[in-house]
Scaffold this active site. Sequence first.
Site, PDB file in Angstrom:
ATOM      1  N   LEU A  54       0.861  -1.175   0.000  1.00  0.00           N
ATOM      2  CA  LEU A  54       0.000   0.000   0.000  1.00  0.00           C
ATOM      3  C   LEU A  54       0.901   1.230   0.000  1.00  0.00           C
ATOM      4  O   LEU A  54       1.985   1.212   0.579  1.00  0.00           O
ATOM      5  CB  LEU A  54      -0.902   0.025   1.245  1.00  0.00           C
ATOM      6  CG  LEU A  54      -1.946  -1.076   1.374  1.00  0.00           C
ATOM      7  CD1 LEU A  54      -2.734  -0.901   2.677  1.00  0.00           C
ATOM      8  CD2 LEU A  54      -2.899  -1.102   0.189  1.00  0.00           C
ATOM      9  N   ASP A  55       0.428   2.301  -0.633  1.00  0.00           N
ATOM     10  CA  ASP A  55       1.176   3.549  -0.599  1.00  0.00           C
ATOM     11  C   ASP A  55       1.398   3.996   0.841  1.00  0.00           C
ATOM     12  O   ASP A  55       0.608   3.669   1.737  1.00  0.00           O
ATOM     13  CB  ASP A  55       0.405   4.656  -1.329  1.00  0.00           C
ATOM     14  CG  ASP A  55       0.254   4.388  -2.816  1.00  0.00           C
ATOM     15  OD1 ASP A  55       1.039   3.585  -3.350  1.00  0.00           O
ATOM     16  OD2 ASP A  55      -0.661   4.980  -3.427  1.00  0.00           O
ATOM     17  N   PHE A  56       2.441   4.765   1.047  1.00  0.00           N
ATOM     18  CA  PHE A  56       2.747   5.346   2.354  1.00  0.00           C
ATOM     19  C   PHE A  56       1.506   5.988   2.970  1.00  0.00           C
ATOM     20  O   PHE A  56       1.206   5.818   4.156  1.00  0.00           O
ATOM     21  CB  PHE A  56       3.858   6.388   2.180  1.00  0.00           C
ATOM     22  CG  PHE A  56       4.100   7.274   3.367  1.00  0.00           C
ATOM     23  CD1 PHE A  56       4.843   6.833   4.447  1.00  0.00           C
ATOM     24  CD2 PHE A  56       3.592   8.579   3.388  1.00  0.00           C
ATOM     25  CE1 PHE A  56       5.078   7.658   5.539  1.00  0.00           C
ATOM     26  CE2 PHE A  56       3.828   9.408   4.473  1.00  0.00           C
ATOM     27  CZ  PHE A  56       4.566   8.946   5.552  1.00  0.00           C
ATOM     28  N   ARG A  69      -5.873   6.568  -6.944  1.00  0.00           N
ATOM     29  CA  ARG A  69      -5.637   7.998  -6.735  1.00  0.00           C
ATOM     30  C   ARG A  69      -5.651   8.771  -8.048  1.00  0.00           C
ATOM     31  O   ARG A  69      -6.284   9.834  -8.162  1.00  0.00           O
ATOM     32  CB  ARG A  69      -4.316   8.186  -5.991  1.00  0.00           C
ATOM     33  CG  ARG A  69      -4.333   7.543  -4.613  1.00  0.00           C
ATOM     34  CD  ARG A  69      -2.952   7.420  -4.007  1.00  0.00           C
ATOM     35  NE  ARG A  69      -2.363   8.739  -3.752  1.00  0.00           N
ATOM     36  CZ  ARG A  69      -1.170   8.912  -3.190  1.00  0.00           C
ATOM     37  NH1 ARG A  69      -0.445   7.850  -2.845  1.00  0.00           N
ATOM     38  NH2 ARG A  69      -0.696  10.126  -2.982  1.00  0.00           N
TER      39      ARG A  69
END
Length: 289
Positions: free
Chosen positions: A118-120, A223
Amino acid sequence: MPFVTKEFFLTDSTKAFMFLENSLGYSSKEAQKIIDKARLYYPNGEIIKKSQIIFGKVCLDIFEPQAFLKPIFVHRDFAIFHKPHNLLTHPKGKFSHQSLCDSIKGIFGKDANPVHRLDFETSGIVLASLHKDAEIKLKKMFEVNMVRKIYRAWVWGRIEKEMMIDLKILSPNKEQKKQSLGIRSRIDKNGKEALTFIKPLDIREDRTLLEIFPITGRTHQIRIHLFAIGHSIINEPLYGVDDKEACLYLDHKLESKKQLFLHARSLDFCYEGQRYFFSVDENFLDLSK
């Protein structure tokens, strides 16, 4: 502090990769990664190359994870973790920040790894393999879309109908990633197929809560798709903001306190004939603040 520096003194000349493999017990793949990441060097800072003959004192940056998150489920082959927002899945460079890998490897050992990331900025469920055989099986399941993922997000604007977003995404190459804002992907007809299904759950004035089903798994897919249709995720720091603001964010990313309103809510898959479904509710901040 996941990375610590250890010093070694070689009394006999040897090739760098042979020192890592024969003296320290690293596999060829692990030794290559250490060399590629510039984690083996002389005390004066000179980076040591793979086939370089080394002698005397050398320094090695070693990843020593310290667990701070407990898994929410453990199987003999995998574990499920709930990653908070603003936490890296993998350690970056040689910095002393925490990552999810600290807990995965700190609890289950060096062969345990996140199967996906997962993204930060994104919170939610992450699946980790506990050994190499399981890692191969589980990663293959993601590659052939045998894992069903559901996300939730609050976005700007009103979305009143469910829809499929079908926009190709072009990810940056290795050289582009080194440039300012090179981390950004973009919508491009020459990119790879990317499909995201969205369904509105709640509307509050100029904001909509979405349930999101990514059919493909491109970098930053959700996103960038939501930004592309004019409905950026609330607190989105990279897409839908000007370059100056995005650069400022990236320069201070690890100190960020803002919460991106994107959460990986559930995973649904079959493994060795057994179906597994895991879900963790989102913990979004109060929208009114």
